[in-house]
Scaffold this motif. Sequence first.
Motif, PDB file in Angstrom:
ATOM      1  N   TYR A 149       0.822  -1.211   0.000  1.00  0.00           N
ATOM      2  CA  TYR A 149       0.000   0.000   0.000  1.00  0.00           C
ATOM      3  C   TYR A 149       0.860   1.266   0.000  1.00  0.00           C
ATOM      4  O   TYR A 149       0.329   2.377  -0.025  1.00  0.00           O
ATOM      5  N   LEU A 150       2.169   1.120   0.018  1.00  0.00           N
ATOM      6  CA  LEU A 150       3.064   2.259   0.159  1.00  0.00           C
ATOM      7  C   LEU A 150       3.238   2.994  -1.164  1.00  0.00           C
ATOM      8  O   LEU A 150       3.950   2.536  -2.060  1.00  0.00           O
ATOM      9  N   HIS A 151       2.578   4.135  -1.287  1.00  0.00           N
ATOM     10  CA  HIS A 151       2.868   5.039  -2.399  1.00  0.00           C
ATOM     11  C   HIS A 151       4.222   5.691  -2.158  1.00  0.00           C
ATOM     12  O   HIS A 151       4.620   5.939  -1.016  1.00  0.00           O
ATOM     13  N   GLY A 152       4.912   6.002  -3.245  1.00  0.00           N
ATOM     14  CA  GLY A 152       6.232   6.599  -3.120  1.00  0.00           C
ATOM     15  C   GLY A 152       7.332   5.592  -2.888  1.00  0.00           C
ATOM     16  O   GLY A 152       8.462   5.968  -2.555  1.00  0.00           O
ATOM     17  N   LEU A 153       7.037   4.303  -3.068  1.00  0.00           N
ATOM     18  CA  LEU A 153       8.042   3.264  -2.833  1.00  0.00           C
ATOM     19  C   LEU A 153       9.313   3.526  -3.625  1.00  0.00           C
ATOM     20  O   LEU A 153      10.431   3.451  -3.090  1.00  0.00           O
ATOM     21  N   PHE A 154       9.167   3.843  -4.924  1.00  0.00           N
ATOM     22  CA  PHE A 154      10.343   3.988  -5.779  1.00  0.00           C
ATOM     23  C   PHE A 154      11.012   5.344  -5.645  1.00  0.00           C
ATOM     24  O   PHE A 154      12.040   5.587  -6.280  1.00  0.00           O
ATOM     25  N   GLU A 155      10.452   6.237  -4.830  1.00  0.00           N
ATOM     26  CA  GLU A 155      11.177   7.457  -4.498  1.00  0.00           C
ATOM     27  C   GLU A 155      12.311   7.161  -3.518  1.00  0.00           C
ATOM     28  O   GLU A 155      13.209   7.984  -3.343  1.00  0.00           O
ATOM     29  N   ASN A 156      12.242   6.004  -2.871  1.00  0.00           N
ATOM     30  CA  ASN A 156      13.305   5.558  -1.970  1.00  0.00           C
ATOM     31  C   ASN A 156      14.379   4.844  -2.780  1.00  0.00           C
ATOM     32  O   ASN A 156      14.105   3.829  -3.426  1.00  0.00           O
ATOM     33  N   ARG A 157      15.575   5.369  -2.733  1.00  0.00           N
ATOM     34  CA  ARG A 157      16.634   4.849  -3.598  1.00  0.00           C
ATOM     35  C   ARG A 157      16.906   3.366  -3.356  1.00  0.00           C
ATOM     36  O   ARG A 157      17.134   2.610  -4.299  1.00  0.00           O
ATOM     37  N   LEU A 158      16.892   2.925  -2.090  1.00  0.00           N
ATOM     38  CA  LEU A 158      17.233   1.519  -1.839  1.00  0.00           C
ATOM     39  C   LEU A 158      16.209   0.584  -2.483  1.00  0.00           C
ATOM     40  O   LEU A 158      16.560  -0.467  -3.018  1.00  0.00           O
ATOM     41  N   ALA A 159      14.928   0.957  -2.462  1.00  0.00           N
ATOM     42  CA  ALA A 159      13.902   0.129  -3.108  1.00  0.00           C
ATOM     43  C   ALA A 159      14.009   0.222  -4.623  1.00  0.00           C
ATOM     44  O   ALA A 159      13.896  -0.786  -5.332  1.00  0.00           O
ATOM     45  N   ARG A 160      14.220   1.421  -5.128  1.00  0.00           N
ATOM     46  CA  ARG A 160      14.323   1.626  -6.576  1.00  0.00           C
ATOM     47  C   ARG A 160      15.498   0.866  -7.164  1.00  0.00           C
ATOM     48  O   ARG A 160      15.387   0.168  -8.179  1.00  0.00           O
ATOM     49  N   GLU A 161      16.652   0.990  -6.513  1.00  0.00           N
ATOM     50  CA  GLU A 161      17.846   0.332  -7.025  1.00  0.00           C
ATOM     51  C   GLU A 161      17.714  -1.189  -6.972  1.00  0.00           C
ATOM     52  O   GLU A 161      18.112  -1.901  -7.905  1.00  0.00           O
ATOM     53  N   ALA A 162      17.155  -1.712  -5.883  1.00  0.00           N
ATOM     54  CA  ALA A 162      16.982  -3.156  -5.763  1.00  0.00           C
ATOM     55  C   ALA A 162      16.052  -3.687  -6.842  1.00  0.00           C
ATOM     56  O   ALA A 162      16.306  -4.745  -7.438  1.00  0.00           O
TER      57      ALA A 162
END
Length: 494
Positions: free
Chosen positions: A440-453
């Motif tokens: 349910y977390l909007h903005g997940l890919f604004e977090n670099r660690l999640a985006r990079e993974a």
Amino acid sequence: MSARTILVAGTASHVGKSTVAAGLCRSLADRGVSVAPFKAQNMSNNARAVARATGEGFGEIGVSQYVQASAARIPATTDHNPVLLKPRGDGESQLVLDGEAIEHFAAGAYYGKHWERARATAEAAHERLAATHDVVIAEGAGSIAEINLHERDLANLETARFADADVLLVADIERGGVFASILGTLELLPDDVRDRVEGVVVTKFRGDRSILDPGIDRIEELTGVDVLGVLPYDDPGLPEEDSVSLPAPDSPGTIGGDGTGPDQSVTVAVPRFPRASNVTDIEPLARVPGVRVRFVPLDSPLDADAVVLTGTKNTVDDAIAAAEGGLYKELRAFEGPIVGLCGGYQLLGVRLSNASIEGTGDAEAVAGAGLLPVETRFSREKTVEPVERRLRGCGPLADASGTVSGYEIHMGDSDPLPDADVERPFDGGGAADGDVFGTYLHGLFENRLAREAFVDRVYAAAGRDRPEAEGDRESPYDRAAGLVERIDLDPFEL
């Protein structure tokens, strides 16, 4: 009222008002001016959860005002966008006042029943901002010259009046006809608002400025209004307010890619739900070198390396559309990473219960894609809050572990089925199974660690080498501020 208010109005939709407003917020803040953004009435399904200005808890505002508050270096509150309309299909919208969802209604019912209350809500919010800041940068909506709406144009004419605002008119030259649009807009304005127009800014210009000068001289002669700036074509990278800039729902389109060739790029498919919301969640992926985000109709093959399902304002009706369009079949056969965000997470589950609360039909249960062993039960209570979560690496984010932040805006909760074998990426939230991940977390890919993974996983699943890692880039707020430096603000006496 102590603050000076500038209304950034437009000759049409998508002419660059949001960018100009954000740039002014950052530019003034950098000069030590206490500045706040404002949009009396917004229509968008791209929302953020922020602190309520009129009480405890959190509420929703449009993403542009959240961005503009960040540009102004202040925390966003519901006063920055006190009236929000969230379309949900079939001619209905949800009305949000001071961040709180009121009810669903058709357009006629809004103007007949709620408009006066909405106007009072917007005026009160502006008064609070004006009492605590030096400058308020108000953003209009669409065209300020929609004569069919002049008696109820809250975001434009009414804002100009109750805020005693000076008007900066924004006109887009890219599509041609810029001088006609400036002249026509000024001619159609009510006299009291026309007198408030201090100047015009032309956006999205490409080429030799000297070629434009004769037209500028003539339009100034015809209207008596100065052109205060010509801004070059540039996209600072700010999140989009709505879906106007996206490809049409029935046709594919691609953003991102950063000029890399097919051997160094990966494609993330984003199915276009009819009632898609918070599509800005995928924009951070499109800014990663080598990542192409392709929007695809629900009845198209998922010819991509990964899939991201965005949120939706009406999950039940979009679930039915996804099943009928063949998306469920495509998802079940897809072999790459899949991420569902909010409504997209709900669609990945087995079942949507209490469906009549969310959907427009009478069905009490609607099938999901069945890729995650969870069931969503809808209720009339709405969750709206910024959140910080500890992410446990799992699914296509297996290499991500640490704290991530974002926000939740949803109706209903999703829980694992009895005896289901499902990983929980957060304490008490989300689900992962194999290469499928839902949250349910909007903005997940604004977090670099999640985006990079996630991007690393997509490249690995596609069997391609990833190009050079994402580097630091100039802030989109600073880029927007750089653009508006070309505007002569002397007439506004800031």
